[in-house]
Motif scaffolding. Structure first.
Motif, PDB file in Angstrom:
ATOM      1  N   LEU A  71       0.929  -1.280  -0.064  1.00  0.00           N
ATOM      2  CA  LEU A  71       0.076   0.079   0.173  1.00  0.00           C
ATOM      3  C   LEU A  71       0.935   1.259  -0.036  1.00  0.00           C
ATOM      4  N   GLU A  72       2.059   1.080  -0.318  1.00  0.00           N
ATOM      5  CA  GLU A  72       3.133   2.125  -0.078  1.00  0.00           C
ATOM      6  C   GLU A  72       2.757   3.349  -1.146  1.00  0.00           C
ATOM      7  N   ARG A  73       2.184   3.038  -2.501  1.00  0.00           N
ATOM      8  CA  ARG A  73       1.724   4.097  -3.376  1.00  0.00           C
ATOM      9  C   ARG A  73       0.319   4.261  -3.675  1.00  0.00           C
ATOM     10  N   ALA A  74      -0.310   3.647  -2.714  1.00  0.00           N
ATOM     11  CA  ALA A  74      -1.732   3.838  -2.466  1.00  0.00           C
ATOM     12  C   ALA A  74      -2.274   5.305  -2.519  1.00  0.00           C
ATOM     13  N   TRP A  75      -3.241   5.694  -3.250  1.00  0.00           N
ATOM     14  CA  TRP A  75      -3.719   6.902  -3.094  1.00  0.00           C
ATOM     15  C   TRP A  75      -5.281   7.145  -3.134  1.00  0.00           C
ATOM     16  N   LEU A  76      -5.962   8.116  -2.613  1.00  0.00           N
ATOM     17  CA  LEU A  76      -6.880   8.429  -1.985  1.00  0.00           C
ATOM     18  C   LEU A  76      -7.489   9.474  -2.781  1.00  0.00           C
ATOM     19  N   ARG A  77      -9.134   9.479  -2.939  1.00  0.00           N
ATOM     20  CA  ARG A  77      -9.658  10.674  -3.325  1.00  0.00           C
ATOM     21  C   ARG A  77     -11.107  10.752  -2.863  1.00  0.00           C
ATOM     22  N   ILE A  78     -11.443  11.921  -2.451  1.00  0.00           N
ATOM     23  CA  ILE A  78     -12.639  12.112  -1.859  1.00  0.00           C
ATOM     24  C   ILE A  78     -13.718  12.700  -3.134  1.00  0.00           C
ATOM     25  N   PRO A  79     -14.594  11.599  -3.521  1.00  0.00           N
ATOM     26  CA  PRO A  79     -15.503  12.312  -4.471  1.00  0.00           C
ATOM     27  C   PRO A  79     -16.426  13.102  -4.013  1.00  0.00           C
ATOM     28  N   ASP A  80     -16.986  13.696  -5.060  1.00  0.00           N
ATOM     29  CA  ASP A  80     -18.413  14.627  -4.681  1.00  0.00           C
ATOM     30  C   ASP A  80     -19.319  14.054  -3.868  1.00  0.00           C
ATOM     31  N   GLN A  81     -19.548  12.615  -4.236  1.00  0.00           N
ATOM     32  CA  GLN A  81     -20.425  11.987  -3.486  1.00  0.00           C
ATOM     33  C   GLN A  81     -20.147  10.634  -3.036  1.00  0.00           C
ATOM     34  N   GLY A  82     -20.383  10.040  -2.138  1.00  0.00           N
ATOM     35  CA  GLY A  82     -19.953   8.638  -1.636  1.00  0.00           C
ATOM     36  C   GLY A  82     -18.911   8.810  -1.098  1.00  0.00           C
ATOM     37  N   PRO A  83     -18.656   7.165  -0.575  1.00  0.00           N
ATOM     38  CA  PRO A  83     -17.401   6.949  -0.036  1.00  0.00           C
ATOM     39  C   PRO A  83     -15.961   7.429  -0.424  1.00  0.00           C
ATOM     40  N   ILE A  84     -15.007   7.523   0.259  1.00  0.00           N
ATOM     41  CA  ILE A  84     -13.697   7.701  -0.193  1.00  0.00           C
ATOM     42  C   ILE A  84     -12.993   6.561  -0.860  1.00  0.00           C
ATOM     43  N   ASP A  85     -12.404   6.883  -2.208  1.00  0.00           N
ATOM     44  CA  ASP A  85     -11.920   5.940  -2.965  1.00  0.00           C
ATOM     45  C   ASP A  85     -10.528   5.711  -2.776  1.00  0.00           C
ATOM     46  N   LEU A  86      -9.999   4.264  -2.627  1.00  0.00           N
ATOM     47  CA  LEU A  86      -8.685   4.293  -2.443  1.00  0.00           C
ATOM     48  C   LEU A  86      -8.172   3.211  -3.823  1.00  0.00           C
ATOM     49  N   TRP A  87      -7.109   3.788  -4.124  1.00  0.00           N
ATOM     50  CA  TRP A  87      -6.495   2.750  -5.275  1.00  0.00           C
ATOM     51  C   TRP A  87      -5.025   2.573  -4.923  1.00  0.00           C
ATOM     52  N   THR A  88      -4.615   1.203  -5.411  1.00  0.00           N
ATOM     53  CA  THR A  88      -3.160   1.105  -5.376  1.00  0.00           C
ATOM     54  C   THR A  88      -2.730   0.268  -6.440  1.00  0.00           C
ATOM     55  N   PRO A  89      -1.651   0.669  -7.023  1.00  0.00           N
ATOM     56  CA  PRO A  89      -1.065  -0.078  -8.096  1.00  0.00           C
ATOM     57  C   PRO A  89      -0.655  -1.528  -7.866  1.00  0.00           C
ATOM     58  N   GLN A  90      -0.605  -2.308  -9.082  1.00  0.00           N
ATOM     59  CA  GLN A  90      -0.251  -3.595  -8.843  1.00  0.00           C
ATOM     60  C   GLN A  90       1.130  -3.635  -8.361  1.00  0.00           C
ATOM     61  N   GLU A  91       1.352  -4.235  -7.526  1.00  0.00           N
ATOM     62  CA  GLU A  91       2.985  -4.340  -7.010  1.00  0.00           C
ATOM     63  C   GLU A  91       3.186  -5.710  -6.432  1.00  0.00           C
ATOM     64  N   PRO A  92       4.226  -6.139  -6.143  1.00  0.00           N
ATOM     65  CA  PRO A  92       4.413  -7.416  -5.658  1.00  0.00           C
ATOM     66  C   PRO A  92       3.861  -7.399  -4.017  1.00  0.00           C
ATOM     67  N   PRO A  93       3.208  -8.306  -3.854  1.00  0.00           N
ATOM     68  CA  PRO A  93       2.475  -8.432  -2.589  1.00  0.00           C
ATOM     69  C   PRO A  93       3.766  -8.333  -1.259  1.00  0.00           C
ATOM     70  N   ALA A  94       3.334  -8.182  -0.071  1.00  0.00           N
ATOM     71  CA  ALA A  94       4.313  -8.231   0.755  1.00  0.00           C
ATOM     72  C   ALA A  94       4.357  -9.980   1.148  1.00  0.00           C
ATOM     73  N   SER A  95       5.405 -10.086   1.915  1.00  0.00           N
ATOM     74  CA  SER A  95       5.834 -11.758   1.943  1.00  0.00           C
ATOM     75  C   SER A  95       5.650 -11.871   3.502  1.00  0.00           C
ATOM     76  N   GLY A  96       5.742 -13.051   3.954  1.00  0.00           N
ATOM     77  CA  GLY A  96       5.513 -13.580   5.421  1.00  0.00           C
ATOM     78  C   GLY A  96       4.203 -14.005   5.567  1.00  0.00           C
ATOM     79  N   PRO A  97       3.870 -14.463   6.893  1.00  0.00           N
ATOM     80  CA  PRO A  97       2.757 -14.979   7.307  1.00  0.00           C
ATOM     81  C   PRO A  97       1.613 -13.763   7.306  1.00  0.00           C
ATOM     82  N   LEU A  98       0.373 -14.039   7.019  1.00  0.00           N
ATOM     83  CA  LEU A  98      -0.429 -13.175   6.683  1.00  0.00           C
ATOM     84  C   LEU A  98      -0.851 -12.226   7.766  1.00  0.00           C
ATOM     85  N   LEU A  99      -0.904 -12.606   8.920  1.00  0.00           N
ATOM     86  CA  LEU A  99      -0.836 -11.667  10.061  1.00  0.00           C
ATOM     87  C   LEU A  99       0.027 -10.660  10.265  1.00  0.00           C
TER      88      LEU A  99
END
Length: 193
Positions: free
Chosen positions: A45-73
């Motif tokens: 989520l290092e390069r995730a970005w947010l946008r508050i649209p005119d209506q509705g909930p906050i938008d969050l996008w994240t580019p496709q990047e390699p996932p983190a590694s290790g146990p999910l927790l």
């Protein structure tokens, strides 16, 4: 925060800041926990970005990047809580005086809300991860999670201030209060003849 305050009709900056923080925490947990449970990996989520649209909930996008590694927790703890929500809480507190405990409660409440959504898709895996996160500092002690055959409930130990949005506003679904506390000014006005 001004946009959120205007939408809510909240006069207090602290209330708008808390509700905004809660909404942002929900977006980050949704992406992180949802991917962990449904895809088996937590996205970066290092390069995730947010946008508050005119209506509705906050938008969050994240580019496709390699996932983190290790146990999910551990991935969820590091990527979402430490990597996103702790810096977010620090930023919010630099602008508006809010308790760190309140913001941790928001993070825990948003995590429990994400679990409620995922309960119908992968309840066992989602519940185990959320329980693990809520047992681990800094979320340990922020509330009590109850999971059963009819779903999940969470009771936080702090208040998000939702009841202060305006007159007649109730409490949030995870609130530590069973009804909105009476404000000092309201108490004085109701006692006057």
């Amino acid at each position: 925060m001004r946009v959120v305050a205007q939408r809510l009709g909240a006069a207090e900056p602290r209330v708008a800041a808390s509700i905004l923080h809660l909404g942002l925490a929900a977006r980050f947990w949704s992406v992180g926990l949802g991917a962990a449970v449904l895809l088996g990996a937590v996205p970066s989520l290092e390069r995730a970005w947010l946008r508050i649209p005119d209506q509705g909930p906050i938008d969050l996008w994240t580019p496709q990047e390699p996932p983190a590694s290790g146990p999910l927790l551990d991935q969820l703890h590091e990527t979402v809580l430490i990597g996103q929500l702790e810096p977010l809480a620090t930023a919010v507190r630099s602008i508006v005086p809010l308790s760190g405990r309140l913001l941790l409660g928001n993070s825990a409440s948003a995590l429990a809300g994400t679990l409620r959504v995922l309960d119908g898709h992968a309840p066992g895996a989602a519940r185990a991860l959320v329980a693990g996160l809520l047992d681990r500092p800094p979320l340990a002690g922020t509330g009590t999670l109850h999971s059963g055959p009819r779903g999940t409930a969470f009771r936080r130990t702090s208040c998000c201030l939702y009841y202060r949005v305006g007159p007649g506003t109730g409490v949030c679904g995870d609130c530590c209060f069973t009804r909105p506390p009476e404000r000092p000014r309201e108490a004085r006005q109701t006692r006057q003849p």
